[in-house]
Design a protein around this motif. Structure first.
Motif, short mmCIF file in Angstrom:
data_model
loop_
_atom_site.label_atom_id
_atom_site.label_comp_id
_atom_site.label_asym_id
_atom_site.label_seq_id
_atom_site.Cartn_x
_atom_site.Cartn_y
_atom_site.Cartn_z
N TRP A 97 -2.71 -1.85 -2.33
CA TRP A 97 -1.85 -2.42 -3.36
C TRP A 97 -2.63 -2.74 -4.63
O TRP A 97 -2.10 -2.69 -5.74
CB TRP A 97 -1.17 -3.69 -2.83
N SER A 98 -3.92 -3.06 -4.48
CA SER A 98 -4.74 -3.49 -5.61
C SER A 98 -5.50 -2.35 -6.28
O SER A 98 -6.23 -2.58 -7.24
CB SER A 98 -5.75 -4.52 -5.12
N ASN A 99 -5.37 -1.13 -5.79
CA ASN A 99 -6.15 0.01 -6.27
C ASN A 99 -7.60 -0.03 -5.79
O ASN A 99 -8.38 0.83 -6.15
CB ASN A 99 -6.16 0.12 -7.80
N ALA A 155 0.85 -1.17 0.00
CA ALA A 155 0.00 0.00 0.00
C ALA A 155 0.89 1.23 0.00
O ALA A 155 2.01 1.21 0.51
CB ALA A 155 -0.89 0.01 1.24
N MET A 156 0.41 2.29 -0.61
CA MET A 156 1.20 3.52 -0.72
C MET A 156 0.44 4.68 -0.12
O MET A 156 -0.78 4.80 -0.26
CB MET A 156 1.51 3.83 -2.19
N GLY A 157 1.17 5.54 0.53
CA GLY A 157 0.56 6.72 1.12
C GLY A 157 1.31 7.98 0.76
O GLY A 157 2.51 7.93 0.46
N TRP A 158 0.60 9.08 0.73
CA TRP A 158 1.21 10.40 0.58
C TRP A 158 0.94 11.19 1.85
O TRP A 158 -0.21 11.28 2.30
CB TRP A 158 0.65 11.15 -0.62
N PHE A 159 1.98 11.71 2.45
CA PHE A 159 1.92 12.49 3.67
C PHE A 159 2.45 13.89 3.39
O PHE A 159 3.17 14.10 2.42
CB PHE A 159 2.77 11.85 4.77
N ARG A 160 2.10 14.81 4.26
CA ARG A 160 2.70 16.13 4.18
C ARG A 160 3.01 16.63 5.58
O ARG A 160 2.38 16.20 6.56
CB ARG A 160 1.78 17.13 3.46
N GLN A 161 3.98 17.52 5.64
CA GLN A 161 4.41 18.03 6.93
C GLN A 161 4.87 19.47 6.78
O GLN A 161 5.58 19.82 5.83
CB GLN A 161 5.55 17.19 7.50
N VAL A 162 4.43 20.30 7.74
CA VAL A 162 4.92 21.66 7.83
C VAL A 162 5.67 21.78 9.15
O VAL A 162 5.41 21.02 10.09
CB VAL A 162 3.77 22.69 7.76
#
Length: 122
Positions: free
Chosen positions: A53-55, A33-40
């Motif tokens: 993983w499978s969409n 599985a893939m994640g996008w994170f952000r940080q300030v």
């Protein structure tokens, strides 16, 4: 070991769009599985979107729903967030991450990229 390299960050005016990319190498990309994170600065790392993983499953934090779309191309070992209608509050360093299952906590991901800066000006 999985190596993740993000690209596509930059500066954009409010209302504009950016498409980030994260290319994975090493172990089989489609297993993760893939994640996008952000940080300030001064704040915790926040999951903005993740994809199984499978969409089959996706997650979006409320603040980006309807504006961001996460997708992956397992043949290219790449995951993308398409970010539209960007706002100044989207300004952050964006990181991609790989884990065993879709999760919103950073602890759910074992592998991380180096991050790419996104700056949205008003």
């Amino acid at each position: 070991q999985v190596r993740l390299v993000e690209s596509g960050g930059g500066s954009v005016q409010a209302g504009g769009s950016l498409r980030l990319s994260c290319v994975a190498s090493g172990r089989t990309f489609s297993n993760y599985a893939m994640g996008w994170f952000r940080q300030v600065p001064g704040k915790e790392r926040e999951c903005v979107a993740s994809i199984s993983w499978s969409n089959a499953s996706t997650y979006y934090v409320d603040s980006v729903k309807g504006r961001f779309t996460i997708s992956r191309d397992n043949a290219k070992n790449t995951v993308y967030p398409q970010m539209n209608s960007l706002k100044p509050e989207d300004t952050a360093v964006y990181y991609c991450a790989a884990g065993d299952d879709i999760a919103v906590s950073p602890q759910g991901y074992a592998y991380w990229g180096q991050g790419t800066q996104v700056t949205v000006s008003s």
